[in-house]
Design an enzyme around this catalytic site. Structure first.
Site, short mmCIF file in Angstrom:
data_model
loop_
_atom_site.label_atom_id
_atom_site.label_comp_id
_atom_site.label_asym_id
_atom_site.label_seq_id
_atom_site.Cartn_x
_atom_site.Cartn_y
_atom_site.Cartn_z
N GLY A 1 0.80 -1.21 0.00
CA GLY A 1 0.00 0.00 0.00
C GLY A 1 0.83 1.26 0.00
N HIS A 2 2.05 1.20 0.55
CA HIS A 2 2.93 2.37 0.56
C HIS A 2 3.55 2.63 -0.81
CE1 HIS A 2 2.97 1.62 5.01
NE2 HIS A 2 2.96 2.94 5.01
N GLN B 1 -7.34 12.51 7.48
CA GLN B 1 -5.99 13.04 7.67
C GLN B 1 -5.58 13.88 6.47
OE1 GLN B 1 -2.42 10.62 9.14
NE2 GLN B 1 -2.07 10.60 6.94
#
Length: 303
Positions: A39-40, A159
């Site tokens: 995912g990064h 976020q």
């Protein structure tokens, strides 16, 4: 720029300053807490694209104590630095800043960033003080690394919205980009915390992406239908073994993340948070209430 180079590793402010001075512009920052997974790679690759062939990608790896509550997983949060450096090398990162706590917080901070009303909704309501800690460390990392741009994952939608607001309100002059959410083959949103899940817990956790997919499937009939479809999936999951304990399911306006009414029409963000066993998971997707849905890789076809 290929992904074969070994990034410089800085562990102190002084080391960071020296290595940062040697980076070619533009410098694109990817803040992480480490334990890098597939995912990064989405934000890392977007950062590489934004930096261009002549620019630089800078990754920070820091498990920020300010954003963990007293009963959360700060002490057991994974910290596999060597693996993280290997991922960074594969993705063409030039510099990794992986400081100890005292490098970021030489003393307990008396002044922190107030996230405002948006920071008290959703995750902020469930985790009081969480976004104070997030915005404080992001601001400090911006000051220490002086990036031209920074990339954050769209999985953490609230976020991302708050960081964009902080940058605008405080005139920080950093371009903020959102990287698409990455899903594993079974549809679960990639997260470092997925490693906490047992096999049966992961099977139960798949109710989150299924609920989002069900909402997308029903969204052409309006917001109420989308929410109803998601709630039906989650109600069944609450009775599963192990159960999915829902924290919130909210359909919100995309920028402010304020909850919309059941008669809302148009694009919106559907956000979900739930606990499976001891693991808390979040997920989200975009729905077009009353209209045609845009493709959602990893979700389409789950229901």
């Amino acid at each position: 720029m290929t992904g074969t180079q070994i990034p410089v590793l800085a562990r102190t402010r002084r080391g960071l300053a020296a290595a940062r001075a040697a980076l070619a512009a533009p410098v694109v920052l990817v803040p992480t807490m480490g334990a890098l997974h597939d995912g990064h790679r989405s934000p890392l690759r977007l950062a590489r694209e934004l930096a261009g062939p002549d620019g630089s990608v800078l990754v920070t790896i820091f498990v920020n104590p300010l954003q963990f509550g007293p009963l959360e997983d700060f002490d057991r949060y994974p910290r596999p630095l060597e693996q993280d450096l290997a991922v960074c090398a594969e993705e063409g990162v030039q510099l990794v800043f992986a400081p100890a706590r005292q490098e970021i917080y030489p003393a307990e901070p008396a002044v922190t960033v107030n996230p405002g009303e948006l920071g008290r909704l959703l995750e902020g309501k469930s985790r009081p003080g969480f976004f104070d800690g997030v915005l404080t460390v992001v601001l400090k990392l911006f000051q220490l690394t002086q990036p031209d741009a920074a990339v954050f994952g769209e999985k953490d939608a609230q976020q991302l919205a708050l960081i964009r607001r902080m940058v605008a309100d405080l005139d920080l002059g950093v371009q903020i980009a959102g990287a698409p959410l990455y899903r594993d083959q079974d549809g679960l949103a990639a997260s470092s915390r997925n490693g906490y899940l047992s096999g049966p817990e992961r099977a139960s956790a798949l109710a989150l992406p299924r609920a989002l997919a069900a909402a997308r499937g029903a969204a052409a009939d309006g917001a109420a239908s989308a929410l109803g479809a998601a709630r039906a999936v989650l109600a069944a999951a609450a009775a599963a073994s192990p159960p999915v304990q829902l924290d919130y399911l909210v359909l919100a306006e995309p920028d402010s993340l304020t909850e919309v009414g059941s008669d809302f029409s148009g694009p919106a963000t559907l956000l979900i948070a739930a606990r499976v066993g001891a693991t808390r998971l979040i997920d989200n997707t975009t729905v077009n209430a009353g209209g045609k849905q845009e493709p959602a890789p990893g979700l389409d076809g789950l229901c």
